[in-house]
Design a protein around this motif. Structure first.
Motif, PDB file in Angstrom:
ATOM      1  N   VAL A 223       0.854  -1.175   0.000  1.00 38.03           N
ATOM      2  CA  VAL A 223       0.000   0.000   0.000  1.00 38.03           C
ATOM      3  C   VAL A 223       0.894   1.231   0.000  1.00 38.03           C
ATOM      4  O   VAL A 223       1.721   1.412   0.892  1.00 38.03           O
ATOM      5  CB  VAL A 223      -0.920   0.002   1.238  1.00 38.03           C
ATOM      6  N   LYS A 224       0.733   2.061  -1.009  1.00 36.98           N
ATOM      7  CA  LYS A 224       1.537   3.280  -1.101  1.00 36.98           C
ATOM      8  C   LYS A 224       0.626   4.478  -0.935  1.00 36.98           C
ATOM      9  O   LYS A 224      -0.133   4.837  -1.833  1.00 36.98           O
ATOM     10  CB  LYS A 224       2.270   3.351  -2.432  1.00 36.98           C
ATOM     11  N   LEU A 225       0.679   5.076   0.234  1.00 35.96           N
ATOM     12  CA  LEU A 225      -0.143   6.251   0.475  1.00 35.96           C
ATOM     13  C   LEU A 225       0.532   7.511  -0.045  1.00 35.96           C
ATOM     14  O   LEU A 225      -0.139   8.435  -0.481  1.00 35.96           O
ATOM     15  CB  LEU A 225      -0.433   6.386   1.970  1.00 35.96           C
ATOM     16  N   PHE A 226       1.848   7.522   0.024  1.00 41.49           N
ATOM     17  CA  PHE A 226       2.596   8.706  -0.368  1.00 41.49           C
ATOM     18  C   PHE A 226       3.750   8.295  -1.273  1.00 41.49           C
ATOM     19  O   PHE A 226       4.394   7.285  -1.052  1.00 41.49           O
ATOM     20  CB  PHE A 226       3.150   9.427   0.865  1.00 41.49           C
ATOM     21  N   ASP A 227       4.028   9.104  -2.276  1.00 42.46           N
ATOM     22  CA  ASP A 227       5.129   8.806  -3.186  1.00 42.46           C
ATOM     23  C   ASP A 227       6.437   9.440  -2.732  1.00 42.46           C
ATOM     24  O   ASP A 227       7.502   9.046  -3.164  1.00 42.46           O
ATOM     25  CB  ASP A 227       4.793   9.295  -4.601  1.00 42.46           C
ATOM     26  N   SER A 228       6.362  10.427  -1.865  1.00 40.25           N
ATOM     27  CA  SER A 228       7.555  11.134  -1.432  1.00 40.25           C
ATOM     28  C   SER A 228       8.324  10.317  -0.398  1.00 40.25           C
ATOM     29  O   SER A 228       7.760   9.916   0.624  1.00 40.25           O
ATOM     30  CB  SER A 228       7.165  12.486  -0.827  1.00 40.25           C
ATOM     31  N   PRO A 229       9.609  10.050  -0.627  1.00 45.00           N
ATOM     32  CA  PRO A 229      10.383   9.282   0.357  1.00 45.00           C
ATOM     33  C   PRO A 229      10.519  10.013   1.691  1.00 45.00           C
ATOM     34  O   PRO A 229      10.633   9.383   2.738  1.00 45.00           O
ATOM     35  CB  PRO A 229      11.750   9.107  -0.288  1.00 45.00           C
ATOM     36  N   GLU A 230      10.486  11.341   1.658  1.00 48.16           N
ATOM     37  CA  GLU A 230      10.600  12.094   2.906  1.00 48.16           C
ATOM     38  C   GLU A 230       9.391  11.860   3.805  1.00 48.16           C
ATOM     39  O   GLU A 230       9.524  11.695   5.020  1.00 48.16           O
ATOM     40  CB  GLU A 230      10.744  13.601   2.626  1.00 48.16           C
ATOM     41  N   ILE A 231       8.215  11.833   3.197  1.00 49.68           N
ATOM     42  CA  ILE A 231       7.003  11.618   3.985  1.00 49.68           C
ATOM     43  C   ILE A 231       6.970  10.186   4.513  1.00 49.68           C
ATOM     44  O   ILE A 231       6.602   9.947   5.670  1.00 49.68           O
ATOM     45  CB  ILE A 231       5.750  11.934   3.147  1.00 49.68           C
ATOM     46  N   VAL A 232       7.371   9.243   3.696  1.00 45.81           N
ATOM     47  CA  VAL A 232       7.393   7.841   4.130  1.00 45.81           C
ATOM     48  C   VAL A 232       8.359   7.664   5.296  1.00 45.81           C
ATOM     49  O   VAL A 232       8.039   7.010   6.290  1.00 45.81           O
ATOM     50  CB  VAL A 232       7.767   6.919   2.951  1.00 45.81           C
ATOM     51  N   SER A 233       9.553   8.250   5.203  1.00 47.12           N
ATOM     52  CA  SER A 233      10.517   8.117   6.292  1.00 47.12           C
ATOM     53  C   SER A 233      10.042   8.850   7.541  1.00 47.12           C
ATOM     54  O   SER A 233      10.317   8.419   8.662  1.00 47.12           O
ATOM     55  CB  SER A 233      11.892   8.609   5.869  1.00 47.12           C
ATOM     56  N   THR A 234       9.309   9.952   7.358  1.00 48.09           N
ATOM     57  CA  THR A 234       8.755  10.662   8.515  1.00 48.09           C
ATOM     58  C   THR A 234       7.739   9.793   9.240  1.00 48.09           C
ATOM     59  O   THR A 234       7.740   9.711  10.472  1.00 48.09           O
ATOM     60  CB  THR A 234       8.102  11.980   8.080  1.00 48.09           C
ATOM     61  N   PHE A 235       6.872   9.134   8.484  1.00 39.89           N
ATOM     62  CA  PHE A 235       5.898   8.242   9.118  1.00 39.89           C
ATOM     63  C   PHE A 235       6.571   7.039   9.766  1.00 39.89           C
ATOM     64  O   PHE A 235       6.137   6.569  10.819  1.00 39.89           O
ATOM     65  CB  PHE A 235       4.845   7.782   8.109  1.00 39.89           C
ATOM     66  N   PHE A 236       7.639   6.534   9.177  1.00 32.32           N
ATOM     67  CA  PHE A 236       8.385   5.443   9.791  1.00 32.32           C
ATOM     68  C   PHE A 236       8.993   5.895  11.117  1.00 32.32           C
ATOM     69  O   PHE A 236       8.931   5.182  12.124  1.00 32.32           O
ATOM     70  CB  PHE A 236       9.477   4.943   8.852  1.00 32.32           C
ATOM     71  N   ALA A 237       9.566   7.098  11.134  1.00 32.60           N
ATOM     72  CA  ALA A 237      10.147   7.634  12.367  1.00 32.60           C
ATOM     73  C   ALA A 237       9.064   7.869  13.422  1.00 32.60           C
ATOM     74  O   ALA A 237       9.276   7.614  14.614  1.00 32.60           O
ATOM     75  CB  ALA A 237      10.902   8.925  12.077  1.00 32.60           C
ATOM     76  N   LEU A 238       7.904   8.352  12.982  1.00 36.16           N
ATOM     77  CA  LEU A 238       6.791   8.559  13.906  1.00 36.16           C
ATOM     78  C   LEU A 238       6.332   7.237  14.503  1.00 36.16           C
ATOM     79  O   LEU A 238       6.074   7.139  15.707  1.00 36.16           O
ATOM     80  CB  LEU A 238       5.643   9.250  13.176  1.00 36.16           C
ATOM     81  N   GLN A 239       6.259   6.202  13.675  1.00 30.62           N
ATOM     82  CA  GLN A 239       5.883   4.876  14.154  1.00 30.62           C
ATOM     83  C   GLN A 239       6.894   4.367  15.178  1.00 30.62           C
ATOM     84  O   GLN A 239       6.515   3.808  16.214  1.00 30.62           O
ATOM     85  CB  GLN A 239       5.786   3.923  12.975  1.00 30.62           C
TER      86      GLN A 239
END
Length: 95
Positions: free
Chosen positions: A55-71
């Motif tokens: 599931v790809k909610l966002f294409d931007s790697p910055e946003i994905v890494s931000t959500f990973f860090a938040l998790q």
């Protein structure tokens, strides 16, 4: 004075542990395990197609890494709360 030395050494060790890999592997490519597994299997079988896409909610790697860090931060907070709660509970039993 002993506590300052003790914590000073701990800070130096932590800074070294964090910065050493960043200096040693400056030009390394960091890819996810999913990507590496697919590329390995495709190296063995050229006709391999993954069963499904993630599931790809966002294409931007910055946003994905931000959500990973938040998790990771939320998980660490829950774990830290549980450890602190358990330790406080044990100390109250002793008192």
């Amino acid at each position: 004075m002993k506590t300052i030395r003790k914590y000073g050494w701990m800070v130096i060790v932590i800074v070294a542990l964090v910065s050493l890999p960043l200096v040693m592997f400056q030009h390394a490519e960091f890819a996810g395990t999913d990507d590496k597994a697919v590329s390995m299997v495709q190296g063995i079988d050229k006709n391999y197609k993954p069963w499904f896409e993630g599931v790809k909610l966002f294409d931007s790697p910055e946003i994905v890494s931000t959500f990973f860090a938040l998790q990771a931060a939320i998980g660490a907070s829950v774990l830290g709360y549980y450890i602190g709660y358990s330790r406080g509970k044990q100390q109250n039993k002793k008192a």
